[in-house]
Design a protein around this motif. Sequence first.
Motif, PDB file in Angstrom:
ATOM      1  N   HIS A   1       4.573   3.606   7.360  1.00  0.00           N
ATOM      2  CA  HIS A   1       5.588   2.710   6.804  1.00  0.00           C
ATOM      3  C   HIS A   1       6.416   3.426   5.750  1.00  0.00           C
ATOM      4  CE1 HIS A   1       6.986  -0.266   3.785  1.00  0.00           C
ATOM      5  NE2 HIS A   1       7.314  -0.963   4.861  1.00  0.00           N
ATOM      6  N   ALA A   2       5.736   4.098   4.820  1.00  0.00           N
ATOM      7  CA  ALA A   2       6.455   4.803   3.754  1.00  0.00           C
ATOM      8  C   ALA A   2       7.292   5.939   4.321  1.00  0.00           C
ATOM      9  CB  ALA A   2       5.445   5.354   2.736  1.00  0.00           C
ATOM     10  N   LEU A   3       6.768   6.646   5.320  1.00  0.00           N
ATOM     11  CA  LEU A   3       7.498   7.762   5.912  1.00  0.00           C
ATOM     12  C   LEU A   3       8.808   7.285   6.535  1.00  0.00           C
ATOM     13  CD1 LEU A   3       7.466  10.780   6.665  1.00  0.00           C
ATOM     14  CD2 LEU A   3       6.300  10.128   8.800  1.00  0.00           C
ATOM     15  N   VAL A   4       8.740   6.210   7.317  1.00  0.00           N
ATOM     16  CA  VAL A   4       9.948   5.684   7.968  1.00  0.00           C
ATOM     17  C   VAL A   4      10.951   5.172   6.937  1.00  0.00           C
ATOM     18  CG1 VAL A   4      10.826   3.858   9.475  1.00  0.00           C
ATOM     19  CG2 VAL A   4       8.783   5.142  10.128  1.00  0.00           C
ATOM     20  N   MET A   5      10.469   4.418   5.958  1.00  0.00           N
ATOM     21  CA  MET A   5      11.366   3.841   4.949  1.00  0.00           C
ATOM     22  C   MET A   5      12.043   4.931   4.122  1.00  0.00           C
ATOM     23  SD  MET A   5      11.326   0.628   5.476  1.00  0.00           S
ATOM     24  CE  MET A   5      12.106  -0.031   4.015  1.00  0.00           C
ATOM     25  N   MET A   6      11.288   5.967   3.760  1.00  0.00           N
ATOM     26  CA  MET A   6      11.864   7.048   2.955  1.00  0.00           C
ATOM     27  C   MET A   6      12.902   7.837   3.749  1.00  0.00           C
ATOM     28  SD  MET A   6      10.486   6.671   0.031  1.00  0.00           S
ATOM     29  CE  MET A   6       9.053   5.839  -0.678  1.00  0.00           C
ATOM     30  N   LEU A   7      12.608   8.116   4.998  1.00  0.00           N
ATOM     31  CA  LEU A   7      13.536   8.903   5.809  1.00  0.00           C
ATOM     32  C   LEU A   7      14.812   8.134   6.136  1.00  0.00           C
ATOM     33  CD1 LEU A   7      11.085  10.653   8.313  1.00  0.00           C
ATOM     34  CD2 LEU A   7      12.246  11.671   6.345  1.00  0.00           C
ATOM     35  N   LEU A   8      14.681   6.838   6.343  1.00  0.00           N
ATOM     36  CA  LEU A   8      15.838   6.052   6.753  1.00  0.00           C
ATOM     37  C   LEU A   8      16.673   5.524   5.592  1.00  0.00           C
ATOM     38  CD1 LEU A   8      14.422   3.925   9.724  1.00  0.00           C
ATOM     39  CD2 LEU A   8      15.787   6.015   9.825  1.00  0.00           C
ATOM     40  N   PHE A   9      16.007   5.138   4.497  1.00  0.00           N
ATOM     41  CA  PHE A   9      16.728   4.403   3.466  1.00  0.00           C
ATOM     42  C   PHE A   9      16.735   5.066   2.086  1.00  0.00           C
ATOM     43  CE2 PHE A   9      15.207   1.164   6.512  1.00  0.00           C
ATOM     44  CZ  PHE A   9      16.443   0.694   6.936  1.00  0.00           C
ATOM     45  N   ARG A  10      16.046   6.175   1.907  1.00  0.00           N
ATOM     46  CA  ARG A  10      16.009   6.841   0.602  1.00  0.00           C
ATOM     47  C   ARG A  10      16.883   8.077   0.616  1.00  0.00           C
ATOM     48  NH1 ARG A  10      13.634   5.558  -4.548  1.00  0.00           N
ATOM     49  NH2 ARG A  10      12.066   3.948  -4.171  1.00  0.00           N
ATOM     50  N   SER A  11      17.589   8.281  -0.470  1.00  0.00           N
ATOM     51  CA  SER A  11      18.349   9.522  -0.629  1.00  0.00           C
ATOM     52  C   SER A  11      17.488  10.536  -1.375  1.00  0.00           C
ATOM     53  CB  SER A  11      19.637   9.254  -1.407  1.00  0.00           C
ATOM     54  OG  SER A  11      19.343   8.704  -2.676  1.00  0.00           O
ATOM     55  N   GLY A  12      17.881  11.797  -1.319  1.00  0.00           N
ATOM     56  CA  GLY A  12      17.128  12.843  -2.005  1.00  0.00           C
ATOM     57  C   GLY A  12      16.706  13.935  -1.052  1.00  0.00           C
ATOM     58  N   THR A  13      16.092  14.959  -1.622  1.00  0.00           N
ATOM     59  CA  THR A  13      15.657  16.087  -0.804  1.00  0.00           C
ATOM     60  C   THR A  13      14.404  15.723  -0.021  1.00  0.00           C
ATOM     61  OG1 THR A  13      14.229  17.007  -2.535  1.00  0.00           O
ATOM     62  CG2 THR A  13      16.564  17.659  -2.554  1.00  0.00           C
ATOM     63  N   LEU A  14      14.079  16.554   0.966  1.00  0.00           N
ATOM     64  CA  LEU A  14      12.886  16.324   1.774  1.00  0.00           C
ATOM     65  C   LEU A  14      11.627  16.383   0.914  1.00  0.00           C
ATOM     66  CD1 LEU A  14      11.956  15.818   4.671  1.00  0.00           C
ATOM     67  CD2 LEU A  14      11.732  18.297   4.952  1.00  0.00           C
ATOM     68  N   GLN A  15      11.631  17.281  -0.071  1.00  0.00           N
ATOM     69  CA  GLN A  15      10.473  17.406  -0.959  1.00  0.00           C
ATOM     70  C   GLN A  15      10.293  16.151  -1.804  1.00  0.00           C
ATOM     71  OE1 GLN A  15      10.689  20.703  -3.674  1.00  0.00           O
ATOM     72  NE2 GLN A  15       8.549  20.569  -4.268  1.00  0.00           N
ATOM     73  N   GLU A  16      11.391  15.608  -2.298  1.00  0.00           N
ATOM     74  CA  GLU A  16      11.320  14.391  -3.099  1.00  0.00           C
ATOM     75  C   GLU A  16      10.801  13.218  -2.261  1.00  0.00           C
ATOM     76  OE1 GLU A  16      15.004  15.268  -6.248  1.00  0.00           O
ATOM     77  OE2 GLU A  16      15.360  14.187  -4.361  1.00  0.00           O
ATOM     78  N   LYS A  17      11.295  13.131  -1.026  1.00  0.00           N
ATOM     79  CA  LYS A  17      10.834  12.069  -0.143  1.00  0.00           C
ATOM     80  C   LYS A  17       9.354  12.221   0.185  1.00  0.00           C
ATOM     81  CE  LYS A  17      15.318  11.253   2.074  1.00  0.00           C
ATOM     82  NZ  LYS A  17      16.071  11.271   3.352  1.00  0.00           N
ATOM     83  N   ALA A  18       8.911  13.448   0.404  1.00  0.00           N
ATOM     84  CA  ALA A  18       7.498  13.700   0.709  1.00  0.00           C
ATOM     85  C   ALA A  18       6.606  13.268  -0.457  1.00  0.00           C
ATOM     86  CB  ALA A  18       7.278  15.171   1.025  1.00  0.00           C
ATOM     87  N   LYS A  19       7.058  13.543  -1.686  1.00  0.00           N
ATOM     88  CA  LYS A  19       6.288  13.139  -2.867  1.00  0.00           C
ATOM     89  C   LYS A  19       6.169  11.625  -2.960  1.00  0.00           C
ATOM     90  CE  LYS A  19       7.193  17.153  -5.839  1.00  0.00           C
ATOM     91  NZ  LYS A  19       7.846  17.630  -7.095  1.00  0.00           N
ATOM     92  N   LEU A  20       7.259  10.928  -2.654  1.00  0.00           N
ATOM     93  CA  LEU A  20       7.240   9.465  -2.698  1.00  0.00           C
ATOM     94  C   LEU A  20       6.309   8.885  -1.635  1.00  0.00           C
ATOM     95  CD1 LEU A  20      11.030   8.736  -3.307  1.00  0.00           C
ATOM     96  CD2 LEU A  20       9.159   8.436  -4.938  1.00  0.00           C
ATOM     97  N   VAL A  21       6.333   9.488  -0.446  1.00  0.00           N
ATOM     98  CA  VAL A  21       5.446   9.044   0.631  1.00  0.00           C
ATOM     99  C   VAL A  21       3.991   9.250   0.235  1.00  0.00           C
ATOM    100  CG1 VAL A  21       4.677   9.500   2.999  1.00  0.00           C
ATOM    101  CG2 VAL A  21       7.125   9.423   2.470  1.00  0.00           C
ATOM    102  N   PHE A  22       3.702  10.428  -0.316  1.00  0.00           N
ATOM    103  CA  PHE A  22       2.329  10.725  -0.745  1.00  0.00           C
ATOM    104  C   PHE A  22       1.888   9.772  -1.852  1.00  0.00           C
ATOM    105  CE2 PHE A  22      -0.494  12.903  -3.760  1.00  0.00           C
ATOM    106  CZ  PHE A  22      -1.577  13.152  -2.930  1.00  0.00           C
ATOM    107  N   ARG A  23       2.763   9.501  -2.809  1.00  0.00           N
ATOM    108  CA  ARG A  23       2.417   8.629  -3.932  1.00  0.00           C
ATOM    109  C   ARG A  23       2.131   7.210  -3.442  1.00  0.00           C
ATOM    110  NH1 ARG A  23       7.040   8.104  -8.105  1.00  0.00           N
ATOM    111  NH2 ARG A  23       6.722  10.371  -8.097  1.00  0.00           N
ATOM    112  N   ALA A  24       2.987   6.686  -2.551  1.00  0.00           N
ATOM    113  CA  ALA A  24       2.780   5.331  -2.040  1.00  0.00           C
ATOM    114  C   ALA A  24       1.491   5.238  -1.230  1.00  0.00           C
ATOM    115  CB  ALA A  24       3.974   4.907  -1.191  1.00  0.00           C
ATOM    116  N   THR A  25       1.240   6.267  -0.397  1.00  0.00           N
ATOM    117  CA  THR A  25       0.025   6.280   0.419  1.00  0.00           C
ATOM    118  C   THR A  25      -1.219   6.362  -0.451  1.00  0.00           C
ATOM    119  OG1 THR A  25       1.223   7.400   2.204  1.00  0.00           O
ATOM    120  CG2 THR A  25      -1.183   7.466   2.286  1.00  0.00           C
ATOM    121  N   LYS A  26      -1.170   7.199  -1.460  1.00  0.00           N
ATOM    122  CA  LYS A  26      -2.309   7.348  -2.376  1.00  0.00           C
ATOM    123  C   LYS A  26      -2.585   6.045  -3.115  1.00  0.00           C
ATOM    124  CE  LYS A  26      -3.866   9.880  -6.468  1.00  0.00           C
ATOM    125  NZ  LYS A  26      -3.500  10.862  -7.523  1.00  0.00           N
ATOM    126  N   THR A  27      -1.529   5.393  -3.612  1.00  0.00           N
ATOM    127  CA  THR A  27      -1.699   4.143  -4.348  1.00  0.00           C
ATOM    128  C   THR A  27      -2.319   3.069  -3.472  1.00  0.00           C
ATOM    129  OG1 THR A  27       0.205   4.630  -5.762  1.00  0.00           O
ATOM    130  CG2 THR A  27      -0.501   2.339  -5.644  1.00  0.00           C
TER     131      THR A  27
END
Length: 259
Positions: free
Chosen positions: A46-72
């Motif tokens: 879910h986080a991966l799809v949402m970040m790739l489709l609707f979030r701006s930023g670099t790939l590294q920034e998006k990866a960090k957000l995905v990891f943070r949401a998954t970890k939480t």
Amino acid sequence: MSSTALESLKAYVEQVILDPKYRDVLAIVKGARNGAVYGAKVRFPHALVMMLLFRSGTLQEKAKLVFRATKTHATNLAKFATMYKTVCYLLKHYGTTPGKEGKQIPVAPFATTQEKVKRMTREDISSHGAPWDNIGPYDSFFAGLLGGYVVFGQRSRKGKISSVNQQIVIYVFARVVLALARLAVKPGYGLPGVSEPNNSTAISHYAWPVFAAVSWASVMHLFRWHDAELQPSLRSSMVYIYRDADTWDGWRNFLWHNK
């Protein structure tokens, strides 16, 4: 370590985890494991799809957000499962009536746990609990109350509520309301009048269309006049679908792109 020693160790561990006297404690460990695994499985895609489709930023920034949401998500479900099962264990063994038993299904008195489970349907376990789950009628409520407050009810140091926790709690709340609505009209369990068989059938038939219509009417009204109060992910989705649909300056952002 030799293969013989490994087999002996494996057999010993197997013996321990199948020993009934350790079941309650080991259930806490497995609950934590299952909470973490389920949280990761649900949140990561879910986080991966949402970040790739609707979030701006670099790939590294998006990866960090995905990891943070998954970890939480994974961590909090594991924490809640651990706290819930621990509190149930304590209430069962050290509460006002230690060793109390809930409703039990009549089975052979000397049947093993595996034999008991084989004789129980999914509905039996849902209604009465598994043979080893002998907790009081309100223990699960109080365990959930404490776990919900400690794990999902806290704010960050900055005073903010985690968006992941908000989504989890809202998800649970919505399904609790639906379950209570079904229970309210269930013959033998529900509210007087509405749970009578004839009334229950009619209400069950017409309730969903009314519920769907009122829900969509309410969210569209709120989006039009009080959109700041809506949950951020819902608001951003609605902005994309409805508000951005009113703006374009050419073919490019009419069908091919949104903006």
